[in-house]
Each structure stands twice: as C-alpha cells, then as structure tokens.
Design a protein around this motif. Structure first.
Motif, short mmCIF file in Angstrom:
data_model
loop_
_atom_site.label_atom_id
_atom_site.label_comp_id
_atom_site.label_asym_id
_atom_site.label_seq_id
_atom_site.Cartn_x
_atom_site.Cartn_y
_atom_site.Cartn_z
N ILE A 119 0.84 -1.20 0.00
CA ILE A 119 0.00 0.00 0.00
C ILE A 119 0.87 1.25 0.00
N ARG A 120 1.86 1.28 0.87
CA ARG A 120 2.76 2.44 0.97
C ARG A 120 3.49 2.66 -0.37
N LYS A 121 3.96 1.58 -0.96
CA LYS A 121 4.67 1.67 -2.24
C LYS A 121 3.76 2.22 -3.33
N ASN A 122 2.52 1.76 -3.35
CA ASN A 122 1.56 2.25 -4.35
C ASN A 122 1.30 3.74 -4.19
N TYR A 123 1.10 4.17 -2.94
CA TYR A 123 0.87 5.59 -2.69
C TYR A 123 2.09 6.43 -3.11
N GLU A 124 3.27 5.97 -2.75
CA GLU A 124 4.48 6.74 -3.07
C GLU A 124 4.71 6.81 -4.58
N ALA A 125 4.40 5.73 -5.29
CA ALA A 125 4.54 5.74 -6.75
C ALA A 125 3.56 6.73 -7.38
N THR A 126 2.34 6.77 -6.86
CA THR A 126 1.34 7.71 -7.39
C THR A 126 1.77 9.15 -7.13
N ALA A 127 2.31 9.40 -5.93
CA ALA A 127 2.78 10.75 -5.60
C ALA A 127 3.96 11.14 -6.50
N ALA A 128 4.85 10.19 -6.78
CA ALA A 128 6.02 10.47 -7.63
C ALA A 128 5.59 10.85 -9.04
N ARG A 129 4.46 10.28 -9.51
CA ARG A 129 3.94 10.62 -10.84
C ARG A 129 3.15 11.91 -10.84
N GLY A 130 2.91 12.48 -9.65
CA GLY A 130 2.12 13.69 -9.55
C GLY A 130 0.63 13.44 -9.47
N GLY A 131 0.24 12.17 -9.26
CA GLY A 131 -1.18 11.84 -9.20
C GLY A 131 -1.85 12.29 -7.92
N ILE A 132 -1.07 12.38 -6.83
CA ILE A 132 -1.56 12.90 -5.55
C ILE A 132 -0.49 13.81 -4.96
N PRO A 133 -0.84 14.71 -4.04
CA PRO A 133 0.17 15.60 -3.45
C PRO A 133 1.27 14.81 -2.74
N ALA A 134 2.43 15.43 -2.62
CA ALA A 134 3.59 14.76 -2.03
C ALA A 134 3.34 14.32 -0.60
N ASP A 135 2.49 15.06 0.14
CA ASP A 135 2.24 14.70 1.55
C ASP A 135 1.06 13.72 1.70
N ALA A 136 0.42 13.35 0.59
CA ALA A 136 -0.77 12.50 0.67
C ALA A 136 -0.47 11.08 1.16
N PRO A 137 0.64 10.42 0.72
CA PRO A 137 0.88 9.06 1.19
C PRO A 137 0.91 8.95 2.71
N ALA A 138 1.62 9.84 3.37
CA ALA A 138 1.71 9.79 4.84
C ALA A 138 0.34 10.02 5.47
N LYS A 139 -0.41 11.00 4.95
CA LYS A 139 -1.73 11.30 5.51
C LYS A 139 -2.68 10.12 5.35
N ARG A 140 -2.66 9.49 4.18
CA ARG A 140 -3.60 8.40 3.93
C ARG A 140 -3.23 7.14 4.70
N MET A 141 -1.92 6.93 4.87
CA MET A 141 -1.51 5.76 5.64
C MET A 141 -1.99 5.84 7.09
N THR A 142 -2.13 7.06 7.62
CA THR A 142 -2.59 7.20 9.00
C THR A 142 -4.06 6.79 9.15
N LEU A 143 -4.78 6.74 8.04
CA LEU A 143 -6.20 6.36 8.09
C LEU A 143 -6.38 4.84 8.06
N ILE A 144 -5.29 4.10 7.82
CA ILE A 144 -5.37 2.64 7.75
C ILE A 144 -4.67 2.05 8.98
N THR A 145 -5.44 1.35 9.79
CA THR A 145 -4.90 0.72 11.00
C THR A 145 -4.80 -0.78 10.76
N GLY A 146 -3.67 -1.36 11.07
CA GLY A 146 -3.49 -2.80 10.92
C GLY A 146 -3.85 -3.56 12.19
N ALA A 147 -4.35 -4.77 12.01
CA ALA A 147 -4.70 -5.60 13.16
C ALA A 147 -4.58 -7.07 12.77
N VAL A 148 -4.17 -7.90 13.72
CA VAL A 148 -4.08 -9.34 13.51
C VAL A 148 -5.21 -10.01 14.27
#
Length: 689
Positions: free
Chosen positions: A338-367
C-alpha cells in the motif's frame, strides 16, 4: 418575473438570483428568467451594475439534461449571453460551487467574474462527445489564453478558484460569492473601470497567433492519450477558429461543429452512458427514501492485492479503515505494498507529495478477526474459495456487532450460500470490487435473496462515497461482468482451435476499442490461476494447458500467449506459441482455417451480448443499461460505443440473432444459439435499451 430567477435592487446594484434546485441547470425557464431580469436591470435607471448569482449549493452546473435530444426552446442560450455581454452596465458573475459547461459560458459572457475559494470552473462537454456550443471555444481562449483553454476544453476537467485567478478567468477570490460580487461591483463603479467584453479582447491570443506551435503543442500534449474519440479533435478545430477568425465568424463555426457532434453516433453513445450511470444508482424494488445505515467504522479482512486496494479506496475518501490479517508478516507485507503504491502515485504527480503519509494514517493494521467487533461495515477479501469464505462468515456472525453489514468481495461464488453461515442473512451483501481496487471505478453490489433494502442502500451509498460506480446485480456464477467475460473468453479460446492466433484476436478487439485483448489480459492475470482451477475441477483446455505445462504463465514468467522482454508489459507475438498451437491442433486432428477479423469481433462480442440477454431474462440485472455500466467501468468497453447492449441495438438485434445462429451451426456450439429474449426482441424489431 420568472419563478426561478429574481431581480432585487440593493442601492445601485441589481442582484439577479437563479434559484432552480438542485443544481440551477440552464432550463428554458432559467434562460428566460435571466434574460427577463437582465433586460429589467438595464432598463432601471436606479441600477448601475448587475451581479448574477445563484441560490443553493452551486452556481449554474450546466445544461438541463432533461432537454438533451429535444427541439430547443426559446430563448436560446446564445440570446441570453448576447444580452448579458451587450449590457451597457457592468455584469459580474458571483460564483460558488461549480460553474460547468453552459454555466461557465454564462460567466464568460459577463464582463467580470469573482468566485469563492471552493469553486470549480470547467467545460466538460467533450465527455459527452460534444464541445461547448455557446461561445466557450471562442471566449475561454480570450480569457485565459489558448494553452489553458485547450487543457480545459479538450481535457474536460475543471480548475479551482486559485488557478482561475492566476490565469485571469476570474478577477478575485472572495469569501462569499454574493457579498463578494456586490463589493466588487461597488469598487468597479467607484473606479469607473471600463467593461471587458471577451469578444472584443484578443490580447491573450496574440502570442499563439504569431507562433502557432504554442497552440498545436498544447493540443498534441492533451490528445496523445485519446483513443478513438472524435470530440477532442473537433474541439481543437473550434479553438483554432478563435485564433484564425473574427469572433462572430468563430461563433458560427463553433455552432456548426457543435451540431455536427450532437448528431454523431459517438455523442449519442456518450450521452446514453451518462444517463445509464445515473439510472444504475436506482435500486429496483427498494422504496425511494430508504435511509442508509450509519457507517463510521470500516474493517477489511485480508491485506492481499484486493484487500489492500479496497482499504486504499476508503482511505482515499478520508474514511478510517481497519485492515485485518491472520498474521503480522502478511499484514506488514500488505502495508508495504500500500505504501509503495501511494508513493509511486505521488512520484507521478497523481496525488500531493504529503498524501501518502496522511492516507496511511487512516489505515490501521490488526491481527485477528476479534478486531472487527465495532465496525459498521466489514468487507471480506480472502481467497476465492467457498470453504474459506464460509468459515470467515461463520466467525463474523459471532464477532460483528448487531446491524453491521457483512460484505464479500467474491467474484464468482454463490453469496446466498455464504449468507447461510450467519444468523443475519439480511445484513449480507456482495461488494465486488475490480482490480486494482484503488483505481477501478466499478463496484458490483450483489443482492442476495435475503439482503435488506437498507443494506443495499448503504452499500450503494458507501460505494459512491469512495468514488465508485455501483451497480446492483443478482447472484449467479460470475454475476454480470465476469459471466459475460467468460462467454467472450470461451469464444476467444475456440478461435485458436479454429485457426486464429492470439495476436490476431487481441488486435481485432483492441482495434474495436478495448484497452486489452483477451489473451494479453490472461497473461496479465496469470495463466496458472485458471490452469490450477481447471485441474481441481477435472477440466481441460488443451492449448492453455500446453502453455502452462511449458512454464508459460504470463507476464510474471516473461512468456505466456505472448513474450515480454526485459520486464516490459508490451505483448510481443511469439513463434513458439504458434508452433505449440499447431502441434496441439495436429494432435487433436484439427486443421487451421483462415479466420477474418470480422468473425473474431462478432463471435466474441455477440456471445457477450447473448449472455447479457440471458442475464436480463433471469433478472440478474434490472436494466440493459446496468449491464452497459458494468462493462464501461469494469472492463474498459469503449465509452463511445455505449456498452455491449447499446452496441447491440446500434448493430441491430435481427443482425446479431442471425449471425449467432450461423456461428452456432458452423461451430457446432449450442451456447451461441440466440437467447429467447434476443430472439423475441429481434422478431419485434425492438431494442434492449
């Protein structure tokens, strides 16, 4: 005075307010009201300036779509714009919300424009196979210059208020549209500022007139990814007239091109698709006004390709989501992708540079499934195996809170059977996302025989909230999209046994407008998946099995039906595949024959249409247009062909039924016999749509 447009005088300022919910569309009543109020304001000696504004949530959002395809009513939009532009008193457009299409053209006829900071301004007509038909191609280049005009008109996407200000489309960004417009009008009067009529101002055209490459380069850049569409190129011609002709002649040429596009098959198909998408949001058998359930917490079970993509879809919409896996390693792997996908999209200019970090905070992992207890919506995205899915739903029934919606992302399996594992089948629904789920817009909402109305309404509402196009479908093998895809794949595979090669089949379908042919698509998905599934079921597919036995699994091994060089995704014909096909046919005692591209296209697309007819007969889809929406948004059917069922109507159902009968006889393939509904409609000279 018009019931939807009013004029009030505030000291020396005349306020013309459009109040025609929900989006202040330019209906005949609105056009007539604007014209009447502008004439009254001009005639009133106490009014020195006019502010045009809108009540409700938006400025004029475009044309009245209920008037599409009907004879034009008076007054025309051109008459209204001429009256505004010719006013001897300054007219200021005070914009909020969206000013799109005819709405933006109205503002371009005004002498000045202000907008609040949330405004969006655009000319999206190209997305309906049209071009702006009320001066947009002539006034916008004069307002912002040809380069940005090309981007807005040919690209069809709106710009925000700040970009509009930077490029001279508006004079000010204001806090509130009406008060800001009125303040601007008073300042104009105090400064005795002359009127700016765009029709008389060629200043921003000068550079492109002296150096044509400014214009042609902008057109080339925006059209390089356009496939098969007519309107972008016709719109480019119209913008070119702003450079080459006086304003009035340019308007005349624009109108000629607009009418040409309006009567074209492409525009008719695109307008059909526009309405079909809106119709798909209506749920057959569910009362209007049924309220969705409250959804504050979402959980996704499975952090694989689909689960991670679904989680991204919710995070992209600002919705917090819990992503659940069975172990920490699987969870960490999913988060890494997920992080890699967001960073690749940001690198292409598809989302703002700060978007990957912001969006990752909305996803919580759990086992562990015990972490889904407070979720209002749970989407299961585990392996496509009935045993595993039943086991998961049995556990969900014990853990999920009362009233939670339990959704499965299955592509093929019987959701009625899955729902039986719970004591709350009314809360179970299918939410079939398409891969990659964070990109693809379609979501098939699969209603079971027990799904409650508010369960369906909630699923549709949430899908729209996360930017998907939801379509309600029924339970069957493959639902709508994959069931029809299987019919196409059967014919594509059979064509190899009859003498076609993979590159010929794929070329015929990509020439038709599909983004990818069936064999390149198989290579992308991985041929080994289908191979193992066939082995489990004791089914053979001689040519594909031979490819897999030779280690040709598709792109991941660099060879499948095609070969792929140095990690490239470009499919290249491979003589080894032709040799393998020849050997297989020889072993089976079959001889190759010459296959025409026409036969390839007809057998693959008509088989899909035939399956679509069966889907309608069985009530799996409520409307033929719903089937079209599935294929437009889930499988890349060319939008300018309207969808497979619309395309069938365009070709003619008599023709399709006759050709299917011929192919069924020639290929000894009973699956190609015309479905009863197709026969019936063909006999009645009727249509699907």
């Amino acid at each position: 005075m018009s019931p939807v447009v009013s004029l009030k005088s505030h000291d020396a300022i005349g306020i013309v307010t459009i109040d025609s919910p929900p989006v202040n569309a330019l209906s005949a009543a609105v056009r007539g009201g604007i014209l009447e109020c502008v004439h009254q304001a001009i005639a009133d000696p106490s009014i020195q300036a006019i502010v045009l504004t809108c009540a409700g949530r938006t400025f004029i959002a475009g044309a009245d779509i209920t008037e599409f395809g009907k004879p034009p009513k008076k007054p025309t939009l051109d008459e209204v714009l001429t009256a505004i532009e010719s006013s001897p008193k300054p007219v200021i457009a005070a914009i909020h919300g969206t000013a799109l299409g005819g709405g933006l053209e109205v503002t371009l006829a005004c002498h000045f424009r202000v907008a609040d900071k949330s405004s969006k301004l655009g000319l999206p007509e190209v997305k309906l196979g049209l071009l702006p038909g009320a001066g947009g191609t002539q006034r916008l280049p004069r307002a912002v210059g040809p380069e940005l005009a090309v981007k807005m008109i040919i690209g069809g996407d709106p710009i925000g208020a700040n970009e509009a200000l930077q490029n001279g489309l508006i004079e000010e960004v204001v806090e509130e549209a009406l008060s800001g417009g009125e303040a601007f009008a008073r300042k104009l009067l105090a400064d005795r500022r002359p009127l700016r009529r765009l029709r008389d101002d060629d200043t921003k055209l000068a550079a492109a007139r002296s150096d044509r490459s400014i214009f042609t380069g902008a057109v080339a850049a925006i059209t390089k990814k356009v496939r098969g569409l007519e309107a972008p190129f016709v719109a480019a011609d119209a913008i070119g007239y702003a450079l080459d002709l006086p304003f009035e002649q340019g308007l005349k040429k624009e109108r000629e091109l607009f009418l040409q596009l309006m009567s074209s098959d492409q525009s008719k198909a695109l307008r059909y698709a526009f309405f079909a998408e809106r119709e798909a949001a209506k749920i057959a058998g569910v009362e209007t006004g049924t309220k969705p359930r409250s959804v504050e917490g979402v959980a996704i079970i499975g952090a694989g390709t689909m689960g991670g993509g679904i989680a991204m879809s919710f995070a992209n919409a600002g919705i917090p989501v819990t992503l659940v896996e069975t172990g920490k390693d699987q969870l960490d792997r999913g988060f890494g992708i997920i992080r890699k996908n967001y960073e690749a999209t940001a690198a292409r200019g598809g989302i703002p540079a700060d978007a990957p970090a912001k969006r990752m905070t909305l996803i919580t992992g759990a086992v562990g499934l015990e972490n889904i207890g407070q979720a209002d919506l749970i989407v299961e995205a585990v392996f496509e195996t009935m045993t595993i899915k039943k086991e998961v739903f049995g556990q969900l029934d014990k853990i999920a809170k009362s009233g939670a919606i339990l959704a499965t992302n299955t592509s093929f399996l019987d959701i009625n059977e899955i729902a039986k594992e719970t004591k709350r089948p009314q809360d179970v629904v299918g939410m079939h996302f398409f891969s990659p789920a964070n990109v693809m817009k379609l979501c098939e909402i699969v209603r079971t025989k027990s799904s409650a109305p508010d369960t369906l309404v909630t699923a549709v509402s949430l899908a729209r909230k996360i930017g998907k196009v939801p379509v309600i479908v029924g339970v069957c093998d493959g639902f709508v999209g994959n069931r029809m895809l299987m019919a196409r794949q059967r014919q594509a595979s059979q064509l190899l046994f009859d003498g076609a090669l993979p590159q010929q089949v794929d070329a015929a379908l990509t020439k038709f407008g599909m983004p990818m042919g069936p064999f390149a698509m198989g290579d992308l998905a991985g041929l080994d998946i289908g191979w193992r599934s066939r082995q489990d079921r004791g089914i053979k597919s001689e040519i594909e099995d031979a490819l897999c036995e030779a280690g040709r699994f598709g792109q991941k091994t660099g060879k499948g039906f095609f070969r792929y060089e140095n990690g490239s995704r470009a499919p290249l014909p491979d003589p080894e595949v032709e040799k393998l096909i020849d050997q297989t046919l020889k072993r089976l005692g079959r001889k190759r024959r010459t296959i025409s591209d026409e036969e390839i296209l007809e057998r693959t697309t008509y088989a899909m249409i035939n399956e679509g007819a069966r889907i309608l007969e069985e009530g799996i889809a409520a409307r033929a247009s719903d089937i079209d929406v599935v294929w437009l948004y889930g499988y890349g059917w060319p939008v300018y062909r309207g969808g497979p069922m619309y395309y069938a109507d365009h070709v003619g159902l008599k023709t399709i039924a006759a050709r299917l009968s011929d192919y069924a006889r020639e290929a000894s393939d009973p699956s190609l016999e015309p479905a009863p509904l197709l026969k019936q409609l063909a006999d009645q000279n009727a249509k699907f749509t």
